[in-house]
Design a protein around this motif. Structure first.
Motif, PDB file in Angstrom:
ATOM      1  N   ASP A  64      18.375 -45.886  10.234  1.00  0.00           N
ATOM      2  CA  ASP A  64      19.211 -46.903  10.872  1.00  0.00           C
ATOM      3  C   ASP A  64      18.934 -46.904  12.374  1.00  0.00           C
ATOM      4  O   ASP A  64      18.095 -46.136  12.869  1.00  0.00           O
ATOM      5  CB  ASP A  64      20.690 -46.685  10.549  1.00  0.00           C
ATOM      6  CG  ASP A  64      21.283 -45.397  11.100  1.00  0.00           C
ATOM      7  OD1 ASP A  64      20.645 -44.724  11.939  1.00  0.00           O
ATOM      8  OD2 ASP A  64      22.410 -45.056  10.700  1.00  0.00           O
ATOM      9  N   ALA A  65      19.621 -47.751  13.112  1.00  0.00           N
ATOM     10  CA  ALA A  65      19.376 -47.890  14.549  1.00  0.00           C
ATOM     11  C   ALA A  65      19.658 -46.599  15.308  1.00  0.00           C
ATOM     12  O   ALA A  65      19.129 -46.389  16.398  1.00  0.00           O
ATOM     13  CB  ALA A  65      20.226 -49.028  15.117  1.00  0.00           C
ATOM     14  N   ARG A  66      20.468 -45.709  14.716  1.00  0.00           N
ATOM     15  CA  ARG A  66      20.778 -44.430  15.357  1.00  0.00           C
ATOM     16  C   ARG A  66      19.807 -43.320  14.950  1.00  0.00           C
ATOM     17  O   ARG A  66      19.962 -42.181  15.362  1.00  0.00           O
ATOM     18  CB  ARG A  66      22.215 -44.027  15.017  1.00  0.00           C
ATOM     19  CG  ARG A  66      23.224 -44.966  15.669  1.00  0.00           C
ATOM     20  CD  ARG A  66      24.633 -44.712  15.241  1.00  0.00           C
ATOM     21  NE  ARG A  66      25.062 -43.345  15.479  1.00  0.00           N
ATOM     22  CZ  ARG A  66      26.204 -42.838  15.044  1.00  0.00           C
ATOM     23  NH1 ARG A  66      27.041 -43.595  14.360  1.00  0.00           N
ATOM     24  NH2 ARG A  66      26.521 -41.601  15.291  1.00  0.00           N
TER      25      ARG A  66
ATOM     26  N   PHE B  45      22.349 -48.756   2.956  1.00  0.00           N
ATOM     27  CA  PHE B  45      21.116 -49.519   3.144  1.00  0.00           C
ATOM     28  C   PHE B  45      21.229 -50.917   2.566  1.00  0.00           C
ATOM     29  O   PHE B  45      21.556 -51.095   1.397  1.00  0.00           O
ATOM     30  CB  PHE B  45      19.971 -48.771   2.457  1.00  0.00           C
ATOM     31  CG  PHE B  45      18.640 -49.466   2.477  1.00  0.00           C
ATOM     32  CD1 PHE B  45      17.993 -49.741   3.672  1.00  0.00           C
ATOM     33  CD2 PHE B  45      18.009 -49.825   1.296  1.00  0.00           C
ATOM     34  CE1 PHE B  45      16.751 -50.365   3.685  1.00  0.00           C
ATOM     35  CE2 PHE B  45      16.770 -50.439   1.296  1.00  0.00           C
ATOM     36  CZ  PHE B  45      16.137 -50.714   2.507  1.00  0.00           C
ATOM     37  N   ASP B  46      20.951 -51.907   3.412  1.00  0.00           N
ATOM     38  CA  ASP B  46      20.851 -53.299   2.991  1.00  0.00           C
ATOM     39  C   ASP B  46      19.463 -53.760   3.411  1.00  0.00           C
ATOM     40  O   ASP B  46      19.202 -53.958   4.610  1.00  0.00           O
ATOM     41  CB  ASP B  46      21.942 -54.130   3.671  1.00  0.00           C
ATOM     42  CG  ASP B  46      21.902 -55.599   3.293  1.00  0.00           C
ATOM     43  OD1 ASP B  46      20.857 -56.088   2.795  1.00  0.00           O
ATOM     44  OD2 ASP B  46      22.923 -56.275   3.504  1.00  0.00           O
TER      45      ASP B  46
ATOM     46  N   PHE C 243      12.553 -51.735   9.635  1.00  0.00           N
ATOM     47  CA  PHE C 243      11.900 -50.429   9.681  1.00  0.00           C
ATOM     48  C   PHE C 243      11.474 -50.108  11.102  1.00  0.00           C
ATOM     49  O   PHE C 243      10.927 -50.943  11.806  1.00  0.00           O
ATOM     50  CB  PHE C 243      10.680 -50.418   8.744  1.00  0.00           C
ATOM     51  CG  PHE C 243       9.923 -49.130   8.762  1.00  0.00           C
ATOM     52  CD1 PHE C 243      10.481 -47.974   8.238  1.00  0.00           C
ATOM     53  CD2 PHE C 243       8.667 -49.053   9.328  1.00  0.00           C
ATOM     54  CE1 PHE C 243       9.797 -46.776   8.257  1.00  0.00           C
ATOM     55  CE2 PHE C 243       7.967 -47.859   9.349  1.00  0.00           C
ATOM     56  CZ  PHE C 243       8.539 -46.717   8.817  1.00  0.00           C
ATOM     57  N   ASN C 244      11.737 -48.902  11.529  1.00  0.00           N
ATOM     58  CA  ASN C 244      11.351 -48.351  12.829  1.00  0.00           C
ATOM     59  C   ASN C 244      12.196 -48.880  13.989  1.00  0.00           C
ATOM     60  O   ASN C 244      11.840 -48.695  15.152  1.00  0.00           O
ATOM     61  CB  ASN C 244       9.860 -48.579  13.105  1.00  0.00           C
ATOM     62  CG  ASN C 244       9.308 -47.605  14.118  1.00  0.00           C
ATOM     63  OD1 ASN C 244       9.609 -46.417  14.078  1.00  0.00           O
ATOM     64  ND2 ASN C 244       8.506 -48.106  15.031  1.00  0.00           N
ATOM     65  N   LEU C 245      13.304 -49.524  13.706  1.00  0.00           N
ATOM     66  CA  LEU C 245      14.157 -50.059  14.759  1.00  0.00           C
ATOM     67  C   LEU C 245      14.639 -48.966  15.709  1.00  0.00           C
ATOM     68  O   LEU C 245      14.742 -49.183  16.910  1.00  0.00           O
ATOM     69  CB  LEU C 245      15.365 -50.793  14.157  1.00  0.00           C
ATOM     70  CG  LEU C 245      16.341 -51.394  15.171  1.00  0.00           C
ATOM     71  CD1 LEU C 245      15.638 -52.456  16.019  1.00  0.00           C
ATOM     72  CD2 LEU C 245      17.549 -51.980  14.464  1.00  0.00           C
ATOM     73  N   ASP C 246      14.893 -47.779  15.166  1.00  0.00           N
ATOM     74  CA  ASP C 246      15.390 -46.684  16.008  1.00  0.00           C
ATOM     75  C   ASP C 246      14.399 -46.324  17.114  1.00  0.00           C
ATOM     76  O   ASP C 246      14.798 -45.926  18.203  1.00  0.00           O
ATOM     77  CB  ASP C 246      15.736 -45.454  15.170  1.00  0.00           C
ATOM     78  CG  ASP C 246      14.566 -44.923  14.364  1.00  0.00           C
ATOM     79  OD1 ASP C 246      13.898 -45.710  13.659  1.00  0.00           O
ATOM     80  OD2 ASP C 246      14.318 -43.701  14.421  1.00  0.00           O
TER      81      ASP C 246
END
Length: 193
Positions: free
Chosen positions: A123-125, A152-153, A159-162
């Motif tokens: 996730d973003a964190r 998870f949605d 993917f790889n946003l964190d």
């Protein structure tokens, strides 16, 4: 644990385990704990002897050990029960809810990911919430994703946003590519956003 150790030194009996405390601790486990433990177990499987085929695949794709570790690659052994047994401390319904097991009709649940290179989705964190698994060898589907779960949605997770989010703020740009391995190839080439 500290009380047990201190009581053991002079030969005293430590306090008896409280079954209610153990039950409460089990109830406090969540699908987030399940996927985090699965990620650690998959990573270990890649590092041991049985992970050779998957490590060879990564080497052929030009993925360095540093990139492999940065993305926390893992391996799901080709077994219907290996992960289920490794995560046996969790109740089976929680393993199904987290997407790690498949429940079909009235049969025993079994491992969703088998014989696959595992790519954690965060996730973003930066917390593991799901997986993408690439088959090693012949078979379909080539990539298998975790199902939608409380964590998870697929339609709302990038993917790889964190890692990309802080980089995009620094550079004021974003590079969007199609798949996991495309993102990883860019990272291997030194492009982090």
């Amino acid at each position: 644990d500290a009380v047990k150790e201190l009581a053991g030194d002079p030969g005293l009996d430590g306090p008896a385990p409280d079954p209610r405390a153990a039950q409460k601790a089990e109830e406090q486990s969540s699908p987030r704990d399940v996927v985090q433990d699965a990620a650690a177990w998959f990573s270990y499987q890649l590092d041991i002897g049985s992970g050779g085929k998957a490590r060879d695949y990564l080497a052929r794709r030009g993925i360095s050990d540093a990139t492999r570790k940065a993305f926390s690659f893992g391996l799901a052994p080709d077994s219907r029960t290996a992960l289920k047994e490794a995560l046996s401390k969790y109740p089976t319904p929680m393993l199904v809810e987290s997407g790690m097991l498949i429940q079909v009709d009235n049969k025993d649940p079994y491992d969703r990911f088998r014989g696959r290179l595992m790519i954690p989705i965060r996730d973003a964190r930066g917390r593991v919430i799901a997986f993408g698994g690439r088959i090693l060898g012949d078979g379909e589907p080539k990539y298998l994703n975790s199902p939608d779960t409380p964590l998870f949605d697929k339609g709302r997770t990038l993917f790889n946003l964190d890692k990309a989010s802080p980089a995009s703020r620094r550079t004021n740009r974003v590079i969007v590519v199609e798949g996991y391995m495309d993102v990883i190839a860019l990272a291997e080439a030194g492009i982090e956003d």
